[in-house]
Design an enzyme around this catalytic site. Sequence first.
Site, short mmCIF file in Angstrom:
data_model
loop_
_atom_site.label_atom_id
_atom_site.label_comp_id
_atom_site.label_asym_id
_atom_site.label_seq_id
_atom_site.Cartn_x
_atom_site.Cartn_y
_atom_site.Cartn_z
N ASN A 188 43.10 112.60 92.85
CA ASN A 188 42.96 111.37 93.74
C ASN A 188 43.54 109.95 93.12
O ASN A 188 43.59 109.95 92.15
CB ASN A 188 42.21 111.22 94.69
CG ASN A 188 41.15 112.17 95.81
OD1 ASN A 188 41.85 113.23 96.12
ND2 ASN A 188 39.91 112.23 95.11
N HIS A 201 59.48 97.49 98.33
CA HIS A 201 58.54 97.63 97.54
C HIS A 201 56.50 97.43 97.37
O HIS A 201 56.63 96.68 98.39
CB HIS A 201 59.12 96.13 96.87
CG HIS A 201 58.73 96.05 95.25
ND1 HIS A 201 58.42 94.59 95.16
CD2 HIS A 201 57.93 96.73 94.45
CE1 HIS A 201 57.72 94.28 94.02
NE2 HIS A 201 57.47 95.88 93.57
N TYR A 207 38.30 113.70 92.09
CA TYR A 207 38.79 113.18 91.94
C TYR A 207 39.78 113.27 92.04
O TYR A 207 40.76 111.89 90.73
CB TYR A 207 37.90 112.23 90.70
CG TYR A 207 36.73 111.75 91.18
CD1 TYR A 207 36.21 111.60 92.07
CD2 TYR A 207 35.55 112.57 90.08
CE1 TYR A 207 34.55 110.95 92.59
CE2 TYR A 207 33.94 112.36 90.90
CZ TYR A 207 33.82 111.65 91.57
OH TYR A 207 32.55 111.76 92.37
N ASP A 261 42.75 115.51 96.44
CA ASP A 261 42.64 116.48 96.82
C ASP A 261 42.13 117.32 98.13
O ASP A 261 42.39 116.54 99.24
CB ASP A 261 41.83 117.16 95.62
CG ASP A 261 40.56 116.31 96.25
OD1 ASP A 261 39.61 115.73 97.07
OD2 ASP A 261 39.75 115.48 94.61
N HIS A 315 35.40 104.99 93.26
CA HIS A 315 35.91 105.69 93.63
C HIS A 315 36.11 105.60 95.27
O HIS A 315 36.49 105.69 96.91
CB HIS A 315 34.91 107.40 93.72
CG HIS A 315 35.79 108.72 94.60
ND1 HIS A 315 36.94 109.53 94.55
CD2 HIS A 315 35.23 109.03 95.53
CE1 HIS A 315 37.30 109.84 96.04
NE2 HIS A 315 35.82 109.89 96.19
#
Length: 126
Positions: free
Chosen positions: A117, A20, A115, A28, A93
């Site tokens: 990701n 957990h 992006y 990418d 980012h």
Amino acid sequence: MKKTGIFNSEISAIVASMGHMDKIAIVDMGFPIPENNKKIDLVVDKNIPTFNDVSKTVLKELYIEKIIIAEESSEEFIDLIKKICENIEYVSHEELKKLSKESKAIIRTGEIKPYYNAIFISGVIF
């Protein structure tokens, strides 16, 4: 030999070890992977495999409760993520790159869209 699920032995082992709130990142081609992280490089060519291909396969075995993505993500990517999980956290980012250091592993795909990701946060099945 396994009959179903994740056939990549490294990914299968990481998913099986997750508890957990553990994190695994799927990224990418251009995402910078910290030196100290477990890197699972699946890139064969541009867009092979795609982010979607890899995430769908990982999610056959991994139960998640949240996904973290960049605020800079495209609407197309956000729509894709919303189909996977309703609980989405948006960070810059730069912050996503920092958070990726907490991942048990970072899976590098052949994705070439900017992006694409995400950090997947493991949930519990009970």
